[in-house]
Design a protein around this motif. Structure first.
Motif, short mmCIF file in Angstrom:
data_model
loop_
_atom_site.label_atom_id
_atom_site.label_comp_id
_atom_site.label_asym_id
_atom_site.label_seq_id
_atom_site.Cartn_x
_atom_site.Cartn_y
_atom_site.Cartn_z
N ASN A 1 50.54 38.91 -55.47
CA ASN A 1 51.66 39.49 -56.37
C ASN A 1 53.03 39.49 -55.77
N LEU A 2 53.57 38.63 -55.44
CA LEU A 2 55.13 38.40 -55.31
C LEU A 2 55.65 37.41 -55.67
N TYR A 3 56.79 37.48 -56.34
CA TYR A 3 57.55 36.27 -57.25
C TYR A 3 58.76 36.06 -56.79
N ARG A 4 59.29 34.95 -56.53
CA ARG A 4 60.71 34.83 -56.27
C ARG A 4 61.58 34.20 -57.51
N ILE A 5 62.85 34.48 -58.03
CA ILE A 5 63.64 34.09 -58.87
C ILE A 5 64.82 33.47 -58.29
N SER B 1 71.14 32.49 -57.99
CA SER B 1 72.18 31.40 -57.88
C SER B 1 71.98 30.37 -56.89
N HIS B 2 72.86 29.58 -56.80
CA HIS B 2 72.63 28.70 -55.88
C HIS B 2 72.30 29.22 -54.25
N SER B 3 72.69 30.22 -54.12
CA SER B 3 72.81 30.91 -52.81
C SER B 3 72.09 32.09 -52.82
N TYR B 4 71.71 32.91 -53.84
CA TYR B 4 70.81 33.92 -53.70
C TYR B 4 69.54 33.90 -54.34
N ARG B 5 68.57 34.78 -53.98
CA ARG B 5 67.26 34.75 -54.46
C ARG B 5 66.70 36.26 -54.45
N MET B 6 66.06 36.70 -55.62
CA MET B 6 65.38 37.86 -55.65
C MET B 6 63.91 37.89 -55.40
N LEU B 7 63.45 38.67 -54.82
CA LEU B 7 62.02 39.11 -54.55
C LEU B 7 61.58 40.07 -55.56
N ILE B 8 60.44 39.77 -56.08
CA ILE B 8 59.87 40.68 -57.15
C ILE B 8 58.29 40.82 -56.85
N GLY C 1 64.50 43.10 -53.69
CA GLY C 1 65.76 42.93 -52.84
C GLY C 1 66.42 41.63 -53.66
N LEU C 2 67.73 41.35 -53.19
CA LEU C 2 68.39 40.20 -53.18
C LEU C 2 68.89 39.79 -52.18
N TYR C 3 68.45 38.53 -51.65
CA TYR C 3 68.76 37.98 -50.54
C TYR C 3 69.32 36.60 -50.53
N THR C 4 70.05 36.30 -49.50
CA THR C 4 70.84 34.89 -49.65
C THR C 4 69.54 33.71 -49.30
N ARG C 5 69.60 32.57 -49.72
CA ARG C 5 68.53 31.57 -49.66
C ARG C 5 68.20 31.59 -47.94
N GLN C 6 69.00 31.54 -47.08
CA GLN C 6 68.63 31.31 -45.67
C GLN C 6 67.75 32.51 -45.41
N HIS C 7 68.28 33.66 -45.83
CA HIS C 7 67.70 34.90 -45.29
C HIS C 7 66.33 35.07 -46.03
N PHE C 8 66.28 34.56 -47.24
CA PHE C 8 64.89 34.74 -48.16
C PHE C 8 63.75 33.93 -47.17
N THR C 9 64.28 32.70 -46.73
CA THR C 9 62.93 31.98 -45.93
C THR C 9 62.42 32.61 -44.64
N THR C 10 63.53 33.12 -44.13
CA THR C 10 63.27 34.02 -42.78
C THR C 10 62.26 35.48 -43.32
#
Length: 83
Positions: free
Chosen positions: A42-46, A49-56, A67-76
């Protein structure tokens, strides 16, 4: 007080608001281009931009932005949620 949204480009904020509005209106994340996270149900990522991802995520019969996260922080973040 530090406001992280001030540092984001206006185009990214605009896209973020559009996605949140579409989710609130009942759109499925995959119809917006989101990808399912296999290890977390039940989690998705979108990609915003090149540097940002949103968790849904799914919360009480509706899709919401987690939340909206940087690409590096999203992986963490994903690695912490998997544990």
């Amino acid at each position: 007080m530090f406001n992280p949204l001030k540092k984001l480009p206006s185009s990214l904020l605009k896209k973020n608001i559009e996605v949140i509005t579409k989710l609130a209106n009942g759109a499925h994340p995959q119809s917006l281009g989101a990808k399912k996270i296999r290890c977390l149900p039940n989690l998705y990522r979108i990609r915003m931009s090149h540097s940002y991802r949103m968790l849904i995520g799914f919360d009480e019969k509706k899709w919401i932005s987690l939340g909206l996260y940087t690409r590096q922080h999203f992986t963490t973040l994903l690695n912490r949620r998997r544990r």
